[in-house]
Design a protein around this motif. Sequence first.
Motif, short mmCIF file in Angstrom:
data_model
loop_
_atom_site.label_atom_id
_atom_site.label_comp_id
_atom_site.label_asym_id
_atom_site.label_seq_id
_atom_site.Cartn_x
_atom_site.Cartn_y
_atom_site.Cartn_z
N ALA A 199 34.23 21.19 43.40
CA ALA A 199 35.38 20.34 43.69
C ALA A 199 36.32 20.22 42.49
O ALA A 199 37.53 20.38 42.63
CB ALA A 199 34.91 18.96 44.14
N THR A 200 35.80 19.90 41.34
CA THR A 200 36.61 19.82 40.13
C THR A 200 36.01 20.79 39.10
O THR A 200 35.10 20.42 38.36
CB THR A 200 36.63 18.39 39.55
N PRO A 201 36.48 22.02 39.11
CA PRO A 201 35.90 23.03 38.23
C PRO A 201 36.13 22.71 36.76
O PRO A 201 37.23 22.30 36.38
CB PRO A 201 36.60 24.32 38.64
N PRO A 202 35.10 22.89 35.93
CA PRO A 202 35.30 22.70 34.49
C PRO A 202 36.19 23.80 33.92
O PRO A 202 36.43 24.83 34.56
CB PRO A 202 33.88 22.76 33.93
N LYS A 203 36.65 23.60 32.69
CA LYS A 203 37.57 24.54 32.06
C LYS A 203 37.02 25.96 31.99
O LYS A 203 37.76 26.92 32.17
CB LYS A 203 37.90 24.08 30.63
N GLU A 204 35.71 26.09 31.76
CA GLU A 204 35.15 27.43 31.64
C GLU A 204 35.17 28.18 32.97
O GLU A 204 35.30 29.41 32.98
CB GLU A 204 33.74 27.40 31.03
N ILE A 205 35.09 27.49 34.08
CA ILE A 205 35.19 28.14 35.39
C ILE A 205 36.63 28.58 35.64
O ILE A 205 36.88 29.67 36.16
CB ILE A 205 34.69 27.21 36.52
N VAL A 206 37.60 27.74 35.25
CA VAL A 206 39.02 28.11 35.40
C VAL A 206 39.31 29.34 34.56
O VAL A 206 39.95 30.29 35.03
CB VAL A 206 39.93 26.92 34.99
N ARG A 207 38.80 29.35 33.33
CA ARG A 207 38.98 30.50 32.44
C ARG A 207 38.37 31.76 33.05
O ARG A 207 39.00 32.83 33.07
CB ARG A 207 38.34 30.21 31.09
N ALA A 208 37.16 31.65 33.57
CA ALA A 208 36.48 32.80 34.18
C ALA A 208 37.29 33.33 35.36
O ALA A 208 37.45 34.55 35.52
CB ALA A 208 35.07 32.41 34.62
N ALA A 209 37.80 32.43 36.20
CA ALA A 209 38.60 32.86 37.35
C ALA A 209 39.86 33.60 36.90
O ALA A 209 40.23 34.62 37.49
CB ALA A 209 38.96 31.66 38.22
N CYS A 210 40.50 33.10 35.86
CA CYS A 210 41.71 33.76 35.36
C CYS A 210 41.41 35.15 34.82
O CYS A 210 42.15 36.11 35.10
CB CYS A 210 42.35 32.91 34.25
N ILE A 211 40.33 35.29 34.09
CA ILE A 211 39.98 36.60 33.51
C ILE A 211 39.63 37.60 34.61
O ILE A 211 40.08 38.75 34.59
CB ILE A 211 38.83 36.44 32.51
N LEU A 212 38.85 37.17 35.58
CA LEU A 212 38.49 38.06 36.68
C LEU A 212 39.71 38.46 37.50
O LEU A 212 39.86 39.62 37.90
CB LEU A 212 37.44 37.41 37.58
N ALA A 213 40.60 37.50 37.75
CA ALA A 213 41.82 37.79 38.54
C ALA A 213 42.74 38.74 37.78
O ALA A 213 43.32 39.66 38.37
CB ALA A 213 42.54 36.49 38.87
N ARG A 214 42.88 38.55 36.47
CA ARG A 214 43.75 39.43 35.69
C ARG A 214 43.22 40.86 35.72
O ARG A 214 43.99 41.81 35.86
CB ARG A 214 43.85 38.94 34.24
N TYR A 215 41.91 41.02 35.61
CA TYR A 215 41.32 42.36 35.67
C TYR A 215 41.62 43.00 37.02
O TYR A 215 42.00 44.17 37.09
CB TYR A 215 39.81 42.28 35.44
N ASP A 216 41.46 42.24 38.10
CA ASP A 216 41.74 42.78 39.44
C ASP A 216 43.21 43.15 39.60
O ASP A 216 43.54 44.17 40.21
CB ASP A 216 41.34 41.77 40.52
N LEU A 217 44.10 42.32 39.06
CA LEU A 217 45.53 42.62 39.14
C LEU A 217 45.89 43.90 38.38
O LEU A 217 46.79 44.63 38.78
CB LEU A 217 46.36 41.45 38.59
N ALA A 218 45.17 44.15 37.30
CA ALA A 218 45.47 45.33 36.47
C ALA A 218 45.00 46.63 37.10
O ALA A 218 45.43 47.70 36.69
CB ALA A 218 44.85 45.16 35.09
N GLN A 219 44.11 46.53 38.09
CA GLN A 219 43.65 47.75 38.76
C GLN A 219 44.64 48.10 39.86
O GLN A 219 44.82 47.35 40.81
CB GLN A 219 42.28 47.53 39.38
N GLY A 220 45.28 49.21 39.72
CA GLY A 220 46.26 49.63 40.72
C GLY A 220 46.36 51.13 40.77
O GLY A 220 45.62 51.86 40.09
N GLU A 221 47.30 51.59 41.57
CA GLU A 221 47.50 53.03 41.71
C GLU A 221 47.98 53.66 40.41
O GLU A 221 47.54 54.74 40.03
CB GLU A 221 48.51 53.30 42.81
#
Length: 144
Positions: free
Chosen positions: A60-82
Amino acid sequence: MYATVADMTARFGETQMIRLSRPEDRTAETVDEVKINTALNDATAVIDGYVRGRYLVPIATPPKEIVRAACILARYDLAQGEATDPSEEMAKSRKDVISWLENIAKELIHLDVPPAAPEGAAVGSGPRMSDRERIMSLGSLRGF
């Protein structure tokens, strides 16, 4: 979702978020929020997969380290492209986050969030035994 587009922009900068969310448009001046939110949803699903056994998900209220982990994982996914690949720094950061999540799953790292409810029988219920019906009882022994 454990992070927002604003979290991503604050952590990595607006320029990088524009480049990652609109790699085909070099003249873009705004981020593609739909694409970033899709990557954040995927990152949330990955995180939930690792912490599900130990904590109530979604958190429900993610701690800072979970927010950081989500950002890092999302950035990696965004960087994968054609036409693009994640940088070494992005790959190393993702690897570190996955290792961190594995340690949470192994109970080596603890988060300050509510634990998951135990599954199965309640603690202290103990073993239960059953046997066939009694041949000798107070009722059958009357008169002896």
